[in-house]
Enzyme design. Sequence first.
Site, PDB file in Angstrom:
ATOM      1  N   ARG A 242       0.847  -1.190   0.000  1.00  0.00           N
ATOM      2  CA  ARG A 242       0.000   0.000   0.000  1.00  0.00           C
ATOM      3  C   ARG A 242       0.892   1.253   0.000  1.00  0.00           C
ATOM      4  NH1 ARG A 242      -2.257  -3.769   3.453  1.00  0.00           N
ATOM      5  NH2 ARG A 242      -4.335  -4.506   2.820  1.00  0.00           N
ATOM      6  N   LYS A 269      -2.490  -2.322   7.567  1.00  0.00           N
ATOM      7  CA  LYS A 269      -3.930  -2.101   7.666  1.00  0.00           C
ATOM      8  C   LYS A 269      -4.602  -3.184   8.489  1.00  0.00           C
ATOM      9  CE  LYS A 269      -8.048  -1.522   4.775  1.00  0.00           C
ATOM     10  NZ  LYS A 269      -8.562  -1.467   3.380  1.00  0.00           N
ATOM     11  N   HIS A 332      -2.363   3.243  -5.559  1.00  0.00           N
ATOM     12  CA  HIS A 332      -2.833   1.886  -5.266  1.00  0.00           C
ATOM     13  C   HIS A 332      -2.846   1.002  -6.509  1.00  0.00           C
ATOM     14  CE1 HIS A 332      -4.280   3.296  -1.314  1.00  0.00           C
ATOM     15  NE2 HIS A 332      -4.348   2.025  -1.006  1.00  0.00           N
ATOM     16  N   ARG A 335      -0.910  -2.312  -6.985  1.00  0.00           N
ATOM     17  CA  ARG A 335      -1.424  -3.536  -6.367  1.00  0.00           C
ATOM     18  C   ARG A 335      -2.390  -4.250  -7.307  1.00  0.00           C
ATOM     19  NH1 ARG A 335      -0.971  -4.199  -1.032  1.00  0.00           N
ATOM     20  NH2 ARG A 335      -3.136  -4.777  -0.593  1.00  0.00           N
ATOM     21  N   HIS A 359      -3.663  -9.400   2.274  1.00  0.00           N
ATOM     22  CA  HIS A 359      -5.089  -9.525   2.491  1.00  0.00           C
ATOM     23  C   HIS A 359      -5.340 -10.634   3.516  1.00  0.00           C
ATOM     24  CE1 HIS A 359      -6.173  -7.630  -1.664  1.00  0.00           C
ATOM     25  NE2 HIS A 359      -5.845  -6.729  -0.753  1.00  0.00           N
ATOM     26  N   TYR A 369      -3.097 -17.274   7.929  1.00  0.00           N
ATOM     27  CA  TYR A 369      -1.718 -17.676   7.685  1.00  0.00           C
ATOM     28  C   TYR A 369      -0.770 -16.701   8.365  1.00  0.00           C
ATOM     29  CZ  TYR A 369      -3.053 -21.005   4.012  1.00  0.00           C
ATOM     30  OH  TYR A 369      -3.570 -22.059   3.321  1.00  0.00           O
TER      31      TYR A 369
END
Length: 406
Positions: A242, A269, A332, A335, A359, A369
Amino acid sequence: MSLSDTAIRKVKPTEKSQRLFDGGGLYLEVSPAGGKWWRLKYRYGGKEKRLSLGTYPDTGLADARSKRDTARRLLAGGTDPAEHRKAEKAAGEDRAANSLEVVAREWHAKQATKWVKDHADRTMLRLENDIFPWLGKRPIADVTAKELLGAVSRIADRGAVESAHRALQTCGQVFRYAIATGRAERNPATDLRGALPPVKQAHLAAITDPEKVGGLLRAMDAYSGSFVTKCALRLAPLVFVRPGELRHAEWAEINLAKAEWSIPAEKMKMREPHLVPLSSQAVAILTELHALTGRGRYVFPSARSPKRPMSNNAVLSALRRMGFDKNEMSGHGFRAMARTILDETLHFRPDYIEHQLAHAVRDPNGRAYNRTAHLPERRKMMQAWADYLDALCANAGTVIAFKRTA
């Protein structure tokens, strides 16, 4: 005899305090220094008591009599006027202590420890600019849905509909906190569902066509502005983090020998630590930049002060100067570029891509994970991605048919 304003104005101080009675227990006390205080003498519970009603001339004769009459009505009802005043003062202080602004700042201080600093700052700025001026001093328990709608509608009326929705969402969280801490009984934000105009969904601009990606990469290589900004531009597509994570990068987080960038949870985030494997191309860019900024804290320091990271508009402004408008490419956008091409062209596993995008990826049992999950596979993916970008950049006008090894 009752007092008159003329008699009060003409009275002269003497060596001792004077008491000028008006009736019903009200009198004016004149000190030797000339001060004049209204007092009420009364009996409660068999004891003689006195209550201050203000000073003359700030409190005039008519006002003093009105206060006397109010106090005598309380006495007639069995209430001590002095205790009633204390209770009113305590209630007023309690209402001030539980104003919307006080509760909101308390809520924000607790939440900010879990947020990225930029998000925390934006949230407080939204409250300070758009909510506190209208509702900040109101006791939070008294704020109505109509008042809250009036505040957020002002935001929507100036064209910032998305910001209005975010402000309403933030207020809803503040009210839930107030309820949990015993300062309010209900959340008026829940009554405003559907009250604001809907937000028009707009996707962040991104270049995902391989041929156009090549043109973007060549433009970034030819960028003639600040060397620090140029390095940030060149690194952005290679790591596709980001924009805020990129500009806040610190040298202490980067291990060039291991080719890793370890981002702490407080900068992410999702509030989870993140590991970015660095391709050989990314290491080369950072090694060259280290000679310039490596003695400081930030990888990409501000041009005005090395103690601050670069502006959040630095990369975006550079894209605009290179001719890429807001409908074509955004910060952005790198990404979205990586996600699209890694999936549709290079055919990497979606969970590898999602994990590298930081994410919320879950295993078959629903567990998140950790940051090193699939690290060997992600290292290969990041190197293959960097090699593919090099090929796009070198082959103007040609779409690269890229084959990766299993």
